[in-house]
Design a protein around this motif. Structure first.
Motif, PDB file in Angstrom:
ATOM      1  N   GLY A  67       0.075 -65.676  26.128  1.00 48.88           N
ATOM      2  CA  GLY A  67       0.929 -65.648  24.855  1.00 48.88           C
ATOM      3  C   GLY A  67       0.846 -64.490  24.119  1.00 48.88           C
ATOM      4  O   GLY A  67       1.923 -64.034  23.345  1.00 48.88           O
ATOM      5  N   ASP A  68      -0.272 -63.817  24.190  1.00 48.92           N
ATOM      6  CA  ASP A  68      -0.231 -62.690  23.118  1.00 48.92           C
ATOM      7  C   ASP A  68       0.777 -61.691  23.328  1.00 48.92           C
ATOM      8  O   ASP A  68       1.095 -60.844  22.690  1.00 48.92           O
ATOM      9  CB  ASP A  68      -1.733 -61.951  23.511  1.00 48.92           C
ATOM     10  N   LYS A 116       3.884 -61.878  23.752  1.00 44.27           N
ATOM     11  CA  LYS A 116       4.918 -62.105  22.963  1.00 44.27           C
ATOM     12  C   LYS A 116       4.758 -61.438  21.593  1.00 44.27           C
ATOM     13  O   LYS A 116       5.866 -60.664  21.443  1.00 44.27           O
ATOM     14  CB  LYS A 116       5.082 -63.409  22.620  1.00 44.27           C
ATOM     15  N   GLY A 117       3.721 -61.371  20.888  1.00 44.65           N
ATOM     16  CA  GLY A 117       3.583 -60.688  19.709  1.00 44.65           C
ATOM     17  C   GLY A 117       3.591 -59.360  19.915  1.00 44.65           C
ATOM     18  O   GLY A 117       4.240 -58.406  19.093  1.00 44.65           O
ATOM     19  N   ARG A 118       2.948 -58.542  20.906  1.00 45.76           N
ATOM     20  CA  ARG A 118       2.856 -57.224  21.378  1.00 45.76           C
ATOM     21  C   ARG A 118       4.355 -56.721  21.312  1.00 45.76           C
ATOM     22  O   ARG A 118       4.814 -55.738  20.895  1.00 45.76           O
ATOM     23  CB  ARG A 118       2.141 -56.972  22.489  1.00 45.76           C
ATOM     24  N   TYR A 173       7.342 -58.148  20.181  1.00 48.97           N
ATOM     25  CA  TYR A 173       8.262 -58.203  19.234  1.00 48.97           C
ATOM     26  C   TYR A 173       7.586 -57.271  17.828  1.00 48.97           C
ATOM     27  O   TYR A 173       8.262 -57.419  16.885  1.00 48.97           O
ATOM     28  CB  TYR A 173       8.422 -59.673  18.803  1.00 48.97           C
ATOM     29  N   ALA A 174       6.558 -56.803  18.105  1.00 51.34           N
ATOM     30  CA  ALA A 174       5.805 -56.248  16.889  1.00 51.34           C
ATOM     31  C   ALA A 174       6.788 -55.026  16.481  1.00 51.34           C
ATOM     32  O   ALA A 174       6.902 -54.894  15.029  1.00 51.34           O
ATOM     33  CB  ALA A 174       4.574 -55.663  17.348  1.00 51.34           C
ATOM     34  N   TRP A 197      10.327 -54.713  16.693  1.00 56.11           N
ATOM     35  CA  TRP A 197      11.622 -55.089  17.283  1.00 56.11           C
ATOM     36  C   TRP A 197      12.582 -54.088  16.596  1.00 56.11           C
ATOM     37  O   TRP A 197      12.647 -53.866  15.382  1.00 56.11           O
ATOM     38  CB  TRP A 197      11.857 -56.596  16.790  1.00 56.11           C
ATOM     39  N   GLU A 212      16.475 -70.807  14.261  1.00 57.77           N
ATOM     40  CA  GLU A 212      17.086 -71.869  14.948  1.00 57.77           C
ATOM     41  C   GLU A 212      15.987 -72.404  15.935  1.00 57.77           C
ATOM     42  O   GLU A 212      15.252 -72.140  16.608  1.00 57.77           O
ATOM     43  CB  GLU A 212      18.140 -71.364  15.687  1.00 57.77           C
ATOM     44  N   ASP A 221       9.337 -71.903  22.976  1.00 61.30           N
ATOM     45  CA  ASP A 221      10.716 -71.327  23.792  1.00 61.30           C
ATOM     46  C   ASP A 221      12.083 -71.995  23.058  1.00 61.30           C
ATOM     47  O   ASP A 221      13.139 -71.374  23.515  1.00 61.30           O
ATOM     48  CB  ASP A 221      10.434 -71.603  25.158  1.00 61.30           C
ATOM     49  N   LYS A 224      11.094 -60.057  13.416  1.00 62.17           N
ATOM     50  CA  LYS A 224      10.898 -60.502  14.651  1.00 62.17           C
ATOM     51  C   LYS A 224       9.214 -60.487  15.066  1.00 62.17           C
ATOM     52  O   LYS A 224       8.645 -61.421  15.895  1.00 62.17           O
ATOM     53  CB  LYS A 224      11.732 -59.688  15.700  1.00 62.17           C
ATOM     54  N   TYR A 276       6.786 -63.702  16.280  1.00 63.13           N
ATOM     55  CA  TYR A 276       6.220 -63.805  17.640  1.00 63.13           C
ATOM     56  C   TYR A 276       4.530 -63.510  17.699  1.00 63.13           C
ATOM     57  O   TYR A 276       4.137 -63.501  18.845  1.00 63.13           O
ATOM     58  CB  TYR A 276       6.742 -62.829  18.854  1.00 63.13           C
ATOM     59  N   ALA A 277       4.151 -63.176  16.451  1.00 65.00           N
ATOM     60  CA  ALA A 277       2.617 -62.746  16.295  1.00 65.00           C
ATOM     61  C   ALA A 277       1.628 -63.730  17.034  1.00 65.00           C
ATOM     62  O   ALA A 277       0.640 -63.478  17.511  1.00 65.00           O
ATOM     63  CB  ALA A 277       2.333 -62.267  14.957  1.00 65.00           C
ATOM     64  N   TRP A 336       2.619 -66.590  19.217  1.00 63.97           N
ATOM     65  CA  TRP A 336       3.342 -67.422  20.085  1.00 63.97           C
ATOM     66  C   TRP A 336       2.601 -68.318  20.790  1.00 63.97           C
ATOM     67  O   TRP A 336       1.518 -68.094  21.380  1.00 63.97           O
ATOM     68  CB  TRP A 336       4.225 -66.246  20.994  1.00 63.97           C
ATOM     69  N   ARG A 346      22.549 -64.697  11.866  1.00 64.91           N
ATOM     70  CA  ARG A 346      23.010 -64.773  13.094  1.00 64.91           C
ATOM     71  C   ARG A 346      24.530 -65.313  13.008  1.00 64.91           C
ATOM     72  O   ARG A 346      24.699 -66.459  12.540  1.00 64.91           O
ATOM     73  CB  ARG A 346      22.431 -65.598  14.141  1.00 64.91           C
TER      74      ARG A 346
END
Lengths: 367, 367, 367, 367
Positions: free
Chosen positions: B278-279, B281-283, B285-286, B288, C257, C267, C281, C285-286, C288, D242
């Motif tokens: 899961g990490d 995801k954070g990487r 979007y860090a 974005w 949302e 998800d 963002k 996600y940090a 997740w 959004r």
């Protein structure tokens, strides 16, 4: 004339057996689960109790010796399919066998010979051929409403972790017959073949990319030329974090797509018309259905064929086309050359086992 | 030290030229559009007025004779790229050339020789390498956060109708250099190559499936083995009713996907972690960003390189890897055999033109 | 100090009980299922066997008389919640009660009084408060990273057919306490309240739109003003063919949302930054997570509170805010006037039952 | 009889005028743009040149004095609509006026009186009523194929930043007539009204949540009861990061949804059947269209009505229903009480301006 329900037996009561029992239950007036067979007597008894099957037998031989059975559902491991199917045929029973139907073309041809001798049938479970969307797609294609087929993609991108492969029979040629080509993607490219018809040539690659404890491939890819001219790309994987089973058909008049994982309803299909071809939308949705693809759908077609005295689908001939495709994919991947339909004769090493020659990757680590 | 803005000229004022002018305008302190060249004086004048370029010249030769130019943007038809680029280099100007950079490896190597002689650079426009998502993906991959790369798919499924191909230069080897492989999919598989690095082997098929008035393919498919072990499938089409540009990278630790059409923002990317990862995801979007991929992004990198005195991206070396991939795809498709990197030497018919030997489809209908 | 596992009992072994047993099993070192209670001895025995609970009792009274229990999970019908919870409190046990916790504010206040007297706690199951996304959203909102909250929507659009309502206790005020407001949407607007804090005013409508055999509403809608200024729209339905549970929060700096049906993972959440606020963002996600919202998540928080000697969530105070919202929605819908927080005192007909006055629709058909 | 093309004039050449010119161009044999009017002569001239209009006039009065015009497209600011429309009617011209048609019910009724006197018509632009999906939805609903309408939601969640509101006429009652209710959401709830028919009662809230420099609301929400029994929730916002324009209709037999931003094609609609109602899918897709909703679609209907000598849509009667809804929403939001259709008579402060009484928020900061 009143139809007596067919007497059905399930052999092998592992996970997939319930799908067969459920399918039978969906046709109470046409077929009855009369017997259950499993080497494990406890498991057989529990399954028979759960699905109200009156007879439990320790082996197929003993069952066939003492009971009349019209249809045997073979849910045992793949390596047992050929001898058990032949035993059924010789006893006068028809067979519905789980995929993969055999470990090789050789075994499949053995079954076909006995089927011809006995006049009994063997059908393979490829249930995704029978969902409403697949039936509709073939219907619209045959009727010409989609124009010519131009290209297709067929992706089986699944994920199986190390725990999955810890079972000793997993990932070995001699027990599973192959990796995601033989065991996972086969569902999807069999559907592809059911839509596009005879294939002519396969060029493929395969690799053991991530699961180094398995003997088989964990990824394969193929380019396919079909007799109708369609070009197709087929990808099979068990190392893909985001899982999907996705088929796409680009016809002249529309793109038709299926995106699901292990079963689909009409909600998993979509159709996009080419400019000026909006009529295909109406044709597609005219008979929309909420039913999920699955064993019950195929069993309907099997029972219809038994009633009519014809070979139930997926017939041995159709099955052979799919199994020959598997063998061709492996041979092309292992030898580096294209393989054409008909190339793999009885003397070909890929005729007797899917890894006809050694896989092109390094020796497997001790388990 | 104060940086004088680079003097930029745009040669060829067709549709894509505006993207270059817009990109220059996004860097007002670093580059200035000082001149416009087009054989069509009216079009050149209108373009210069719209983008406030002080000089209009009827030919590159006349421009270079009378004005100093630091960077020439070549937006002319592909067949003119090589001679014009060489002329720029000899006049001391650097070049940013639209894709495809040349019609052949031969022409590309000619340019490279003159670049080496003159110490001036030629960069190819492959703008999708420079969007935030592509930069991030390469960064995470190199840093090891995604684990090993296992498989990839790269689909350019576009639709071009008969009207599009009615233009006489469309769909002909001598003017476009190829079909969707050379002209459309190249954007996507160049991005693929920028992420996965050197490719080792290509096996391909190609066909003229629907647009019988064109000489080139309208569909091609390739299986690619990369030096890092990744297996990839590449599909290029201009006959696909539902259009999409889709790349998918299955790494050990995550699936990374891009789905767009002609340009992407971070909203077009998604990442799905493998179990326990899961990490990522954070990487992902860090940092974005809402910026769209495009010429301005690449121009930033080009100006940075000019400032630093290094070869601006996409360098000739990187470009060659992509162009060699194109040539290998065509050779494999036309000859039926795999092609390895390095196989296509100066004596190879596919070195001098992408259709080194005749295409394997029937004679083209008269226009 | 070693923590002895808490002794837990489950009272009522209907469908939801398994979620509680599963949640307990997820914390083997912190809590143990030691007893099961059900009026139906067969069902109780089967459930105890399945979940390996050593003790089976025919009534809560008999259980409490003979065994020490730390935590009682009340999974019985809503009308029994208040008396059973009070019985537990008086016997020294803490309670985790399924929603709706009681049929009225009156009953809830009765429980609260006994809780205060005994020093034991009652917590209500609102498991969606405890999923990773909900926890993260509240954290980011409190920390100010999202800016001020401006508006929100909260839609519970579910579908229950006539067969669902054929059960005699369904759709009746005296057994279910209300319709989709009390029984379905409560999950979603409780989550809404957990994010937005105290509500100030409710204006509502309700109707019996399609299920004419039920006594309660089958659709309700409310406009809500929160103390922090947020305006929110809440819709609850059991007559909506496409089912969804959807919450949307428009903050100054981002839209957040959630779209799911009966349970969510990360998800199911998405975040869209306002222009210039791309940093949200990365914050989102940090951390997740792939874990699904559910009873196990809430049980973790309950056990933490028991360890710390504090009131476990969702506390009676928080529960009252949600139940007062329900009562206010019904009163506004039935009387046509806005209702403010605090308006419904002990003398209000909506204090004693949610349909304080007769529903504004015609007489119900005989069952 | 041959139809002479109608002579059309566009008054006001701001941004929306091009949509009208484009719509006229789509009907070359039925209407011709013969004149352009704008106070700004340069802008008028440029627009006339771009769209090949032979006549340019500095004012509507001068145009009408010297030229015959059949149809005047009013694209000027809302506060000018009523006097200009009346001037057209008295000169014998029909009018197609941009939304909002007037600033108040009072002005709208003035127009209606003159229309009756002169026998000329005024139609309001609500182009989303005329897209293929909206037409189909109304057709299926009227024919009974969807069953009864049960509930609906109508969300206009848009985002307008401070720069947007920097224009001095933005966000002021006297120039725009209102905030997102009057200016943005009106497109969506007018479509809602076109499907669901007469509304009976509105309960609403409104707030100035984020844009403190504006005088009007930036968010409003309403609960609506329709004469056919449908309950609907309407949300209008310009502070939602959004952005989406989303309508949802829950009928007995299907959910029909539209999700777009500023214009829709059939791809933006979806339909989900209730169990057993799969036939609605086929009915929905039977006449699928790729055309986008827009001014051209409405103009077709307007020209058809002119040909037939009937009032062109959206007629003054239909427009009044939408404008009365706007006034009722504001009155309910500002007074805290429900408003029924017909409640707002000539003496009501909300009859003469949408902010009949002062907005319930604090004094506006100096601009």
């Amino acid at each position: 004339m009143t139809q007596t329900p067919y007497r059905a037996a399930i052999v092998g009561t592992g996970a997939i057996a319930a799908a067969h029992a459920q399918a039978l239950r969906a046709h109470p007036n046409r077929a009855t689960l009369t017997a259950v067979v499993d080497l494990d007597a406890d498991r057989a008894g529990a399954f028979a109790a759960a699905w109200q099957a009156p007879t439990v037998a320790p082996s197929l031989t003993e069952l066939l010796a003492s009971h009349d059975v019209d249809l045997v559902h073979l849910c045992t491991p793949p390596s047992t399919h050929a001898p058990l199917a032949i035993e059924c045929l010789r006893a006068g029973a028809n067979v519905l066998v789980e995929k993969p139907p055999t470990l090789s073309l050789s075994e499949l041809d053995d079954i076909a010979r006995v089927s011809e001798e006995t006049g009994r049938h063997v059908a393979t479970v490829f249930q995704h051929r029978f969902g409403a969307g697949a039936v509709r797609l073939r219907g619209l294609a045959v009727a010409g409403h989609l124009g010519r087929s131009l290209l297709a993609t067929c992706d089986t991108l699944w994920f199986r972790d190390d725990a999955y492969f810890a079972a000793p029979w997993r990932g070995r040629w001699e027990t599973e017959g192959g990796g995601p080509t033989m065991g996972h993607g086969i569902h999807q490219f069999d559907l592809l073949l059911s839509v596009l018809g005879p294939w002519q040539q396969v060029t493929a690659v395969a690799g053991r990319q991530a699961r180094h404890q398995v003997h088989t491939e964990d990824v394969s890819m193929a380019l396919v030329t079909f007799a109708d001219g369609t070009l197709a790309s087929v990808v099979n994987s068990v190392v893909s974090p985001r899982q999907v089973s996705a088929l796409r058909f680009d016809f002249e008049r529309a793109t038709v797509e299926l995106s699901h994982l292990y079963g689909y309803t009409d909600d998993h299909w979509s159709i996009t018309p080419a400019p000026g071809c909006g009529d295909v939308k109406g044709r597609w949705y005219a008979d929309w259905s909420a039913t999920e693809s699955g064993h019950a759908g195929q069993l309907t077609a099997v029972l219809d064929a038994l009633d009519a005295g014809t070979a139930p689908p997926v017939t041995l001939a159709d099955t052979r086309r799919t199994m020959e495709f598997v063998a061709a994919l492996y041979r092309s991947a292992f030898t580096g050359a294209p393989v054409r339909s008909g190339d793999i004769g009885p003397d070909d090493p890929f005729f007797r086992r899917m890894n006809g020659v050694d896989a092109p990757w390094e020796g497997v680590r001790a388990a």
